[in-house]
Motif scaffolding. Structure first.
Motif, PDB file in Angstrom:
ATOM      1  N   GLN A  69       0.843  -1.194   0.062  1.00 24.98           N
ATOM      2  CA  GLN A  69       0.003  -0.111  -0.162  1.00 24.98           C
ATOM      3  C   GLN A  69       0.926   1.358  -0.052  1.00 24.98           C
ATOM      4  O   GLN A  69       0.324   2.238   0.119  1.00 24.98           O
ATOM      5  N   ASP A  70       2.141   1.248  -0.371  1.00 21.23           N
ATOM      6  CA  ASP A  70       3.142   2.157  -0.448  1.00 21.23           C
ATOM      7  C   ASP A  70       3.302   2.773   1.254  1.00 21.23           C
ATOM      8  O   ASP A  70       3.635   4.361   1.028  1.00 21.23           O
ATOM      9  N   ASP A  71       2.913   2.342   1.939  1.00 19.79           N
ATOM     10  CA  ASP A  71       3.211   2.962   3.380  1.00 19.79           C
ATOM     11  C   ASP A  71       4.454   2.428   4.039  1.00 19.79           C
ATOM     12  O   ASP A  71       4.455   1.279   4.912  1.00 19.79           O
ATOM     13  N   PHE A  72       5.851   2.685   3.374  1.00 16.11           N
ATOM     14  CA  PHE A  72       6.703   2.107   3.575  1.00 16.11           C
ATOM     15  C   PHE A  72       7.167   2.152   4.955  1.00 16.11           C
ATOM     16  O   PHE A  72       8.168   1.420   5.685  1.00 16.11           O
ATOM     17  N   GLU A  73       7.180   3.308   5.492  1.00 16.64           N
ATOM     18  CA  GLU A  73       7.514   3.713   6.863  1.00 16.64           C
ATOM     19  C   GLU A  73       6.931   2.839   7.736  1.00 16.64           C
ATOM     20  O   GLU A  73       7.773   2.350   9.075  1.00 16.64           O
ATOM     21  N   ASN A  74       5.657   2.673   7.866  1.00 18.53           N
ATOM     22  CA  ASN A  74       4.980   1.820   8.788  1.00 18.53           C
ATOM     23  C   ASN A  74       5.591   0.275   8.691  1.00 18.53           C
ATOM     24  O   ASN A  74       5.653  -0.423   9.613  1.00 18.53           O
ATOM     25  N   ALA A  75       5.578   0.171   7.368  1.00 24.11           N
ATOM     26  CA  ALA A  75       5.804  -1.184   6.970  1.00 24.11           C
ATOM     27  C   ALA A  75       7.368  -1.554   7.585  1.00 24.11           C
ATOM     28  O   ALA A  75       7.558  -2.800   8.297  1.00 24.11           O
TER      29      ALA A  75
END
Length: 63
Positions: free
Chosen positions: A2-8
Motif C-alpha cells: 500500500q506504499d506505506d513503507f515507513e510503517n511497514a
C-alpha cells in the motif's frame, strides 16, 4: 503493498522479518530518490564541473 513503507519498516523490524524489511526499505529509498532526484543530479554535476575546472587549471599551470 500500500506504499506505506515507513510503517511497514517499523513493523517488519519489530517482527524481525529481514526479507520484507528489505523490500520496504527499498521502496522507501526509491521514493526518497524520486523526490530528491534533481538535487542529487545537481550535486553530481557541480562536482564534475569542479573537477574538470580543477584539472584544466592544473594543466595550464604545469604546461
Amino acid at each position: 503493498m500500500q506504499d506505506d513503507f515507513e510503517n511497514a519498516k517499523y513493523y517488519f523490524k519489530l517482527g524481525n522479518d529481514r526479507t520484507f524489511y528489505s523490500k520496504a526499505y527499498n521502496g522507501s529509498r526509491s521514493i526518497w530518490i524520486q523526490n530528491h532526484f534533481v538535487w542529487i543530479v545537481a550535486v553530481i554535476l557541480i562536482l564534475a564541473f569542479g573537477l574538470a575546472y580543477s584539472e584544466i587549471r592544473y594543466s595550464r599551470k604545469k604546461g
